[in-house]
Design a protein around this motif. Sequence first.
Motif, PDB file in Angstrom:
ATOM      1  N   GLU A  54     108.006  59.100  71.834  1.00 10.46           N
ATOM      2  CA  GLU A  54     107.713  60.479  72.237  1.00 10.46           C
ATOM      3  C   GLU A  54     106.345  60.928  71.711  1.00 10.46           C
ATOM      4  O   GLU A  54     105.536  61.493  72.451  1.00 10.46           O
ATOM      5  CB  GLU A  54     108.821  61.380  71.698  1.00 10.46           C
ATOM      6  CG  GLU A  54     108.644  62.852  71.939  1.00 10.46           C
ATOM      7  CD  GLU A  54     109.728  63.651  71.219  1.00 10.46           C
ATOM      8  OE1 GLU A  54     109.393  64.695  70.633  1.00 10.46           O
ATOM      9  OE2 GLU A  54     110.898  63.236  71.239  1.00 10.46           O
ATOM     10  N   TYR A  56     103.792  58.986  70.525  1.00  9.93           N
ATOM     11  CA  TYR A  56     102.713  58.179  71.089  1.00  9.93           C
ATOM     12  C   TYR A  56     102.394  58.611  72.521  1.00  9.93           C
ATOM     13  O   TYR A  56     101.228  58.652  72.909  1.00  9.93           O
ATOM     14  CB  TYR A  56     103.080  56.697  71.081  1.00  9.93           C
ATOM     15  CG  TYR A  56     103.024  56.005  69.739  1.00  9.93           C
ATOM     16  CD1 TYR A  56     102.683  56.678  68.565  1.00  9.93           C
ATOM     17  CD2 TYR A  56     103.328  54.654  69.635  1.00  9.93           C
ATOM     18  CE1 TYR A  56     102.644  56.028  67.350  1.00  9.93           C
ATOM     19  CE2 TYR A  56     103.289  53.996  68.418  1.00  9.93           C
ATOM     20  CZ  TYR A  56     102.947  54.682  67.279  1.00  9.93           C
ATOM     21  OH  TYR A  56     102.904  54.029  66.074  1.00  9.93           O
ATOM     22  N   THR A  57     103.415  58.921  73.296  1.00 10.16           N
ATOM     23  CA  THR A  57     103.195  59.359  74.675  1.00 10.16           C
ATOM     24  C   THR A  57     102.399  60.662  74.710  1.00 10.16           C
ATOM     25  O   THR A  57     101.450  60.797  75.487  1.00 10.16           O
ATOM     26  CB  THR A  57     104.541  59.530  75.409  1.00 10.16           C
ATOM     27  OG1 THR A  57     105.220  58.275  75.406  1.00 10.16           O
ATOM     28  CG2 THR A  57     104.341  59.994  76.837  1.00 10.16           C
ATOM     29  N   LYS A  61      98.459  61.049  76.122  1.00 11.90           N
ATOM     30  CA  LYS A  61      98.019  62.011  77.138  1.00 11.90           C
ATOM     31  C   LYS A  61      96.827  62.812  76.630  1.00 11.90           C
ATOM     32  O   LYS A  61      95.862  63.062  77.368  1.00 11.90           O
ATOM     33  CB  LYS A  61      99.169  62.948  77.517  1.00 11.90           C
ATOM     34  CG  LYS A  61     100.244  62.272  78.337  1.00 11.90           C
ATOM     35  CD  LYS A  61     101.398  63.215  78.626  1.00 11.90           C
ATOM     36  CE  LYS A  61     102.517  62.489  79.352  1.00 11.90           C
ATOM     37  NZ  LYS A  61     103.678  63.356  79.588  1.00 11.90           N
ATOM     38  N   LYS A 134     100.861  50.594  72.437  1.00 12.41           N
ATOM     39  CA  LYS A 134     101.696  49.654  73.185  1.00 12.41           C
ATOM     40  C   LYS A 134     102.210  48.533  72.277  1.00 12.41           C
ATOM     41  O   LYS A 134     103.388  48.185  72.309  1.00 12.41           O
ATOM     42  CB  LYS A 134     100.885  49.073  74.336  1.00 12.41           C
ATOM     43  CG  LYS A 134     101.654  48.172  75.254  1.00 12.41           C
ATOM     44  CD  LYS A 134     100.773  47.704  76.402  1.00 12.41           C
ATOM     45  CE  LYS A 134     101.508  46.745  77.298  1.00 12.41           C
ATOM     46  NZ  LYS A 134     100.666  46.256  78.391  1.00 12.41           N
TER      47      LYS A 134
END
Length: 144
Positions: A54, A56-57, A61, A134
């Motif tokens: 959550e 890292y996402t 962005k 990743k």
Amino acid sequence: MEESTKRSWDVGLGIIGPLITVTGIIVGVWQFNVGEAQKAAYEHATQLWMKRLETYTAVAKLAGNIAAPADDAAFTAAVAQFMAAYWSEMILVEDPAVEQAMIAFRVQIEDFQNGRSTRDQLKVRADVLMKAFKESLAAGEPIR
């Protein structure tokens, strides 16, 4: 069999039977506790991985909005949000490789803001950050 031999067997079985039963109960309780501890550790690892995903996402962005902003206002807003995440949520979930990539990206942002780097260099550093995210997620993926 003689009466004394039968009596000895009865007494022996009378003692061994309950001991075996108690041993079985103790082993069962121990196995249950070990299973519960393993379950708790797995659930904790899964929750940490989900929080990492959550965070890292969200930061990915922001890094994308910094590297390729719609306008100067979007860049400024994304940098402010990135810095907030940099000093808060990321500290809780990042691994050492992501930490180094975050530091390098922050320095690149500062260099860009001070005219010491280009937008392309910022994009390259953002790409390095995404790859670190990743790899971190792949390395810590919860067992299914």
